[in-house]
Design an enzyme around this catalytic site. Structure first.
Site, PDB file in Angstrom:
ATOM      1  N   ASP A   1       0.847  -1.147   0.049  1.00 45.63           N
ATOM      2  CA  ASP A   1       0.172   0.161  -0.119  1.00 45.63           C
ATOM      3  C   ASP A   1       0.881   1.308   0.106  1.00 45.63           C
ATOM      4  O   ASP A   1       2.134   1.278   0.342  1.00 45.63           O
ATOM      5  CB  ASP A   1      -0.808   0.041   1.321  1.00 45.63           C
ATOM      6  CG  ASP A   1      -1.519  -1.083   1.562  1.00 45.63           C
ATOM      7  OD1 ASP A   1      -1.765  -1.689   0.543  1.00 45.63           O
ATOM      8  OD2 ASP A   1      -1.903  -1.153   2.591  1.00 45.63           O
TER       9      ASP A   1
HETATM   10  N1  URA Z   1      -0.921  -5.830   3.830  1.00 48.08           N
HETATM   11  C1  URA Z   1      -1.484  -4.781   4.046  1.00 48.08           C
HETATM   12  O1  URA Z   1      -2.634  -4.502   4.502  1.00 48.08           O
HETATM   13  N2  URA Z   1      -0.658  -3.724   3.102  1.00 48.08           N
HETATM   14  C2  URA Z   1       0.250  -4.004   2.427  1.00 48.08           C
HETATM   15  O2  URA Z   1       0.675  -3.045   1.903  1.00 48.08           O
HETATM   16  C3  URA Z   1       1.029  -5.555   2.595  1.00 48.08           C
HETATM   17  C4  URA Z   1       0.105  -6.356   3.218  1.00 48.08           C
END
Ligand code: URA
Length: 234
Positions: free
Chosen positions: A102
């Site tokens: 993310d």
């Molecule tokens: N899980 C998440 O919530 N975000 C990420 O970036 C990776 C795994």
């Protein structure tokens, strides 16, 4: 390597279309037209041509990046936000992220131009283990590890940690280390949110046998051949 794979890897055509080119007698190996599919070529030693022009094997590249917060794992962003590609040399604009982190997650991210490597590391079928450090709000509940490893159902997805441990806990914030194998969208954040816990920061520290280690935030390094082999074996 099979000739059609060599052609496809060179970025010339899909494997299917490469087979057509071979069948049509347009491809030669060391000067001899080859029409048999599955002919083996040695990318180091053989000279492959299409319509008489040399087809060079593409150099496969595997890069580990310590992604900072605020960067998107996309090629380009129409809204002009920062992307991970901007942290790499210009000539590597053909590399793409292996799975996604993310925008607000930091940590270990691989980039490559090898589609099979990408699939092998991201497809749930192969279940490559990923390790995260999550900073959460408040004191970790006593049964947190049990709840994380039992898992939750969120929008039809089963989300669960394979292992989890509380590394530190205080009244205001706690640090949790967890490993997952699935690679579902926002899986760590959704897992905590489903348990009513706010995630303050999230960092991926390991993918399979490869650790983020001392790689500074925003910096990259090329994975060694041995590391790539270990990842594919994992
Ligand atoms: N899980 C998440 O919530 N975000 C990420 O970036 C990776 C795994």
């Amino acid at each position: 390597m099979r000739l059609q794979k060599y052609l496809a890897d060179a970025g010339l055509a899909s494997r299917r279309a490469a087979e057509e080119l071979i069948r049509a007698g347009r491809v030669a190996v060391n000067g001899e037209i080859v029409i048999r599919l599955g002919t083996q070529v040695n990318p180091e030693a053989d000279r492959v041509t299409l319509d008489g022009k040399v087809v060079r094997a593409k150099r496969r590249l595997y890069v580990a990046l310590n992604k900072p917060r605020g960067y998107l794992c996309t090629k380009a962003d129409p809204q002009g936000r920062r992307t991970v590609g901007q942290l790499l040399p210009h000539e590597w604009s053909n590399l793409y992220p292996v799975g996604r982190l993310d925008r607000d997650t930091e940590g270990l991210l691989f980039l490559t131009n090898d589609g099979e490597f990408c699939l092998r590391l991201t497809h749930p079928r192969y279940g490559v283990r990923k390790t995260y450090l999550a900073e959460i709000e408040g004191r970790a509940p006593a049964d947190l590890v049990k709840r994380l490893t039992q898992g939750v159902t969120d929008e039809g997805d089963n989300l669960k940690a394979e292992t989890a441990g509380v590394l530190d806990s205080s009244k205001t914030r706690s640090l949790v280390r967890l490993t997952l194998r699935e690679g579902k969208y926002h899986e760590v954040r959704r897992l905590f949110t489903s348990l009513g816990i706010a995630v303050l920061a999230l960092r991926r520290t390991e993918i399979g046998p490869i650790k983020l280690g001392e790689l500074p935030l925003g910096k990259w390094r090329v994975l060694t051949t041995d590391e790539v082999k270990r990842l594919l074996r994992d």
